[in-house]
Design a protein around this motif. Structure first.
Motif, PDB file in Angstrom:
ATOM      1  N   ASP A   1       0.806  -1.230   0.000  1.00 32.09           N
ATOM      2  CA  ASP A   1       0.000   0.000   0.000  1.00 32.09           C
ATOM      3  C   ASP A   1       0.837   1.277   0.000  1.00 32.09           C
ATOM      4  N   LEU A   2       2.128   1.160  -0.285  1.00 28.62           N
ATOM      5  CA  LEU A   2       2.977   2.344  -0.317  1.00 28.62           C
ATOM      6  C   LEU A   2       3.062   2.920  -1.723  1.00 28.62           C
ATOM      7  N   GLN A   3       3.400   4.199  -1.822  1.00 28.79           N
ATOM      8  CA  GLN A   3       3.675   4.779  -3.122  1.00 28.79           C
ATOM      9  C   GLN A   3       5.167   4.676  -3.412  1.00 28.79           C
ATOM     10  N   THR A   4       5.470   4.547  -4.691  1.00 28.49           N
ATOM     11  CA  THR A   4       6.851   4.421  -5.126  1.00 28.49           C
ATOM     12  C   THR A   4       7.330   5.747  -5.694  1.00 28.49           C
TER      13      THR A   4
ATOM     14  N   ASP B   1      17.716  12.704  -3.839  1.00 29.00           N
ATOM     15  CA  ASP B   1      16.433  13.025  -4.487  1.00 29.00           C
ATOM     16  C   ASP B   1      15.266  12.285  -3.831  1.00 29.00           C
ATOM     17  N   VAL B   2      15.517  11.065  -3.385  1.00 26.63           N
ATOM     18  CA  VAL B   2      14.451  10.299  -2.721  1.00 26.63           C
ATOM     19  C   VAL B   2      14.115  10.913  -1.361  1.00 26.63           C
ATOM     20  N   TYR B   3      15.146  11.266  -0.587  1.00 24.17           N
ATOM     21  CA  TYR B   3      14.905  11.908   0.712  1.00 24.17           C
ATOM     22  C   TYR B   3      14.178  13.244   0.530  1.00 24.17           C
ATOM     23  N   ALA B   4      14.478  13.906  -0.591  1.00 30.74           N
ATOM     24  CA  ALA B   4      13.824  15.195  -0.866  1.00 30.74           C
ATOM     25  C   ALA B   4      12.326  15.034  -1.139  1.00 30.74           C
ATOM     26  N   MET B   5      11.879  13.795  -1.345  1.00 28.69           N
ATOM     27  CA  MET B   5      10.440  13.512  -1.449  1.00 28.69           C
ATOM     28  C   MET B   5       9.879  13.088  -0.088  1.00 28.69           C
ATOM     29  N   ASN B   6      10.730  13.106   0.947  1.00 29.33           N
ATOM     30  CA  ASN B   6      10.366  12.589   2.280  1.00 29.33           C
ATOM     31  C   ASN B   6      10.062  11.090   2.233  1.00 29.33           C
ATOM     32  N   ALA B   7      10.782  10.393   1.363  1.00 26.83           N
ATOM     33  CA  ALA B   7      10.572   8.961   1.148  1.00 26.83           C
ATOM     34  C   ALA B   7      11.818   8.178   1.558  1.00 26.83           C
ATOM     35  N   THR B   8      11.673   6.860   1.607  1.00 25.92           N
ATOM     36  CA  THR B   8      12.773   5.971   1.969  1.00 25.92           C
ATOM     37  C   THR B   8      13.268   5.244   0.719  1.00 25.92           C
ATOM     38  N   PRO B   9      14.542   5.423   0.344  1.00 28.78           N
ATOM     39  CA  PRO B   9      15.053   4.691  -0.817  1.00 28.78           C
ATOM     40  C   PRO B   9      15.107   3.196  -0.523  1.00 28.78           C
ATOM     41  N   GLU B  10      14.767   2.392  -1.528  1.00 31.29           N
ATOM     42  CA  GLU B  10      14.747   0.938  -1.313  1.00 31.29           C
ATOM     43  C   GLU B  10      15.601   0.183  -2.331  1.00 31.29           C
ATOM     44  N   GLN B  11      15.532   0.612  -3.606  1.00 38.57           N
ATOM     45  CA  GLN B  11      16.292  -0.098  -4.642  1.00 38.57           C
ATOM     46  C   GLN B  11      16.991   0.905  -5.552  1.00 38.57           C
ATOM     47  N   ILE B  12      18.113   0.485  -6.133  1.00 39.20           N
ATOM     48  CA  ILE B  12      18.740   1.261  -7.200  1.00 39.20           C
ATOM     49  C   ILE B  12      19.125   0.335  -8.346  1.00 39.20           C
ATOM     50  N   THR B  13      19.148   0.902  -9.554  1.00 34.62           N
ATOM     51  CA  THR B  13      19.781   0.233 -10.690  1.00 34.62           C
ATOM     52  C   THR B  13      21.005   1.061 -11.061  1.00 34.62           C
ATOM     53  N   VAL B  14      22.052   0.392 -11.500  1.00 36.30           N
ATOM     54  CA  VAL B  14      23.316   1.054 -11.815  1.00 36.30           C
ATOM     55  C   VAL B  14      23.774   0.628 -13.208  1.00 36.30           C
ATOM     56  N   SER B  15      23.806   1.563 -14.133  1.00 32.84           N
ATOM     57  CA  SER B  15      24.319   1.276 -15.474  1.00 32.84           C
ATOM     58  C   SER B  15      25.564   2.107 -15.717  1.00 32.84           C
TER      59      SER B  15
ATOM     60  N   GLU C   1       0.417  10.096   2.213  1.00 33.38           N
ATOM     61  CA  GLU C   1       0.247  11.351   2.963  1.00 33.38           C
ATOM     62  C   GLU C   1       1.584  11.934   3.424  1.00 33.38           C
ATOM     63  N   ASP C   2       2.668  11.175   3.314  1.00 35.01           N
ATOM     64  CA  ASP C   2       3.967  11.671   3.766  1.00 35.01           C
ATOM     65  C   ASP C   2       4.782  12.335   2.657  1.00 35.01           C
ATOM     66  N   ILE C   3       4.440  12.052   1.403  1.00 35.23           N
ATOM     67  CA  ILE C   3       5.272  12.557   0.303  1.00 35.23           C
ATOM     68  C   ILE C   3       5.195  14.082   0.230  1.00 35.23           C
TER      69      ILE C   3
END
Lengths: 350, 350
Positions: free
Chosen positions: B50-53, B87-101, B156-158
């Protein structure tokens, strides 16, 4: 073709520090219900509810993955999106959002980037995905495009590379080798053009091949077709590097062997005739050519009735015990070990 | 420093077509509950319930964003992740995954890429994110890194860039300008080294500045601090391009003006003294330097009690009516229009 248009050129610097990406992305609409926020914040926001998200990313480098002397920028933008969406369909998922980043040298005018973006926008529209972010940078040489796609699927619908079982049928969509032979035709014309810039190439006999190279389509129809057939593959992968290496990926991830039958590999008549013209072996091309963006998957033998006679599918082999290894069975009934010789200069994991 | 290590070099080609990314990513664990599938299929799979990405992406180009003559590859990998997580913290969100190319020229041995990846792995471990995919390619020149981060937050946290209201307080975390002055110090030492390769630079007096440039940390503590304070900012952005341009972003997205007070801008004493040494105006550096990766946000005046006296926060101004425009109020009490002059060569939207 092979001509440098000088009609209108706007220097990148005219847009200033923050104007270019706004300029390029202002035309991108938000269509997906799951897209809460697209371009214009630190990050895009996507609402997934009870679906699982798939994410895939590809990097395309000028001089490695494309040659702008015969790849129109609009086609390049379109193809860059297809490469990514194909990976999402290979998960049996629906693509929903993409991010598009690029680094570009100052030799490109703004009009060139607009062309590139028009191809991206066209692909996004036709395939119903939202462009939700990206980044731009100058580059010291050439053009680099990085696209990341997010897609969604129900947990129970996602198909991995790892689910193939012994005796499963190996099936491929469409036909193979055409994109690679299209590239050969274009490379030949480029050499002719270098010698005689007045020459007008007649590409008409090669239309199908050139289109497969310059404007590939991802197999968006296949996940829906599976649903209609009440069929879930046991494993699946898209064919970006060539049938041989993708088959090997399925086997290694599923811990199986395979018998792949040369005579079953689907080839378009145009591939066969142009292979004769270039004196190339069409099986080798189909096995190693790559860029077909067809789907390769396995199904249980008990699902044979669901796929037989379907013009989208060709059964090309079956999975064996892991210790029986991976083999191509030739028309002469010889067993040759499958080896991966993709077209890319370096590895990629997806 | 500035030395080319030749101890052990493994050619990229030794890993063959598909071995390199496997080799580089084999050490990445999967830690997040939401990561259903990481590297090794067509796409990663992420379960969001139920979280937003949130999703954000950055492209870092050698010669534009970094100079390998003083940026160790491990630091570069670490910083590339920080840029995205910020950038993720600047959305008040918690980073979970990254892709690296990345795209890389053949002048890099495998050991160099291992260094790069060790920095990425360290950042992923410390910040508790999973590396779930990526792509590698050869490049015709230099190194290009593309990272995409996915994060999650309750709807509601974003916090978006667009929620600031007239009279809201403008607040910044940490201090500004140090990363840019660290870059100036490193550039100066590079020039000295070019003239006299035997010189041993004494960077000790500049430790804080150089660390801010070479090993920045994203403000992962801030979203948790907001929660502890029962505080939700009305708007937020991270400071990658400079205080001036980020403030302008908040104003434009929120349709407000701003009064930003020069005397309030938080500067580390080391920034003030090195600005004197370089004869640069420290306010200009804080406004336009960039790469601080602090967070800039607005809160309602009624939340003043929640932030006052907190050493993490500095109130630097307040939002005004849009038609009052955006101004810096100097120490001499002059009103100067804010303009964006970030350090990047081209625009980016996030």
């Amino acid at each position: 073709m092979f001509q440098n248009s000088e009609e209108s050129r706007t220097s990148l610097s005219e847009y200033g520090e923050f104007g270019l990406i706004d300029h390029l992305t202002s035309g991108f609409p938000i269509n997906r219900e799951s897209t809460v926020k697209g371009i214009g914040d630190d990050a895009a926001v996507i609402d997934h509810k009870d679906l699982q998200t798939v994410v895939t990313t590809d990097l395309l480098v000028e001089g490695v993955h494309f040659d702008l002397s015969y790849m129109p920028l609009k086609h390049l933008g379109y193809k860059a999106v297809m490469v990514n969406l194909s990976d999402v369909y290979a998960m049996n998922a629906t693509p929903e959002q993409i991010t598009v980043s690029f680094a570009v040298s100052n030799r490109f005018p703004v009009e060139a980037l607009e062309e590139l973006y028009s191809g991206i926008a066209l692909a996004a529209k036709i395939y119903n995905v939202d462009v939700v972010g990206g980044d731009t940078s100058s580059s010291t040489s050439g053009l680099i495009i990085s696209i990341t796609a997010l897609g969604s699927a129900k947990k129970e619908d996602i198909v991995y590379r790892s689910g193939a079982k012994v005796n499963d049928l190996l099936v491929v969509t469409g036909d193979l080798g055409a994109a690679y032979m299209g590239l050969q035709v274009l490379e030949r014309e480029k050499q002719v053009f270098k010698v005689n810039p007045q020459s007008q190439p007649d590409l008409e006999p090669y239309t199908y091949l050139v289109e497969r190279q310059l404007k590939p389509e991802a197999r968006r129809d296949i996940p829906g077709l599976f649903k209609a057939l009440d069929l879930k593959p046991t494993s699946m992968i898209d064919i970006s590097d060539g049938l041989s290496s993708e088959t090997i990926h399925l086997c290694k991830n599923s811990k199986t062997g395979v018998n792949l039958y040369e005579e079953k590999i689907p080839l378009d008549p145009a591939v066969i005739s142009v292979c004769e013209e270039f004196q190339l072996d069409s099986t080798t091309i189909a096995l190693n050519g790559g860029e077909d963006y067809e789907l390769l998957f396995t199904v249980a033998q008990s699902d044979f009735d669901k796929i037989k006679g379907n013009p989208n599918f060709t059964i090309i082999g079956h999975m064996t015990e892991e210790n029986e290894r991976m083999h191509l069975i030739t028309r002469a009934n010889q067993k040759i070990e499958l080896i991966a010789r993709g077209w890319n200069a370096m590895g990629k994991e997806d």
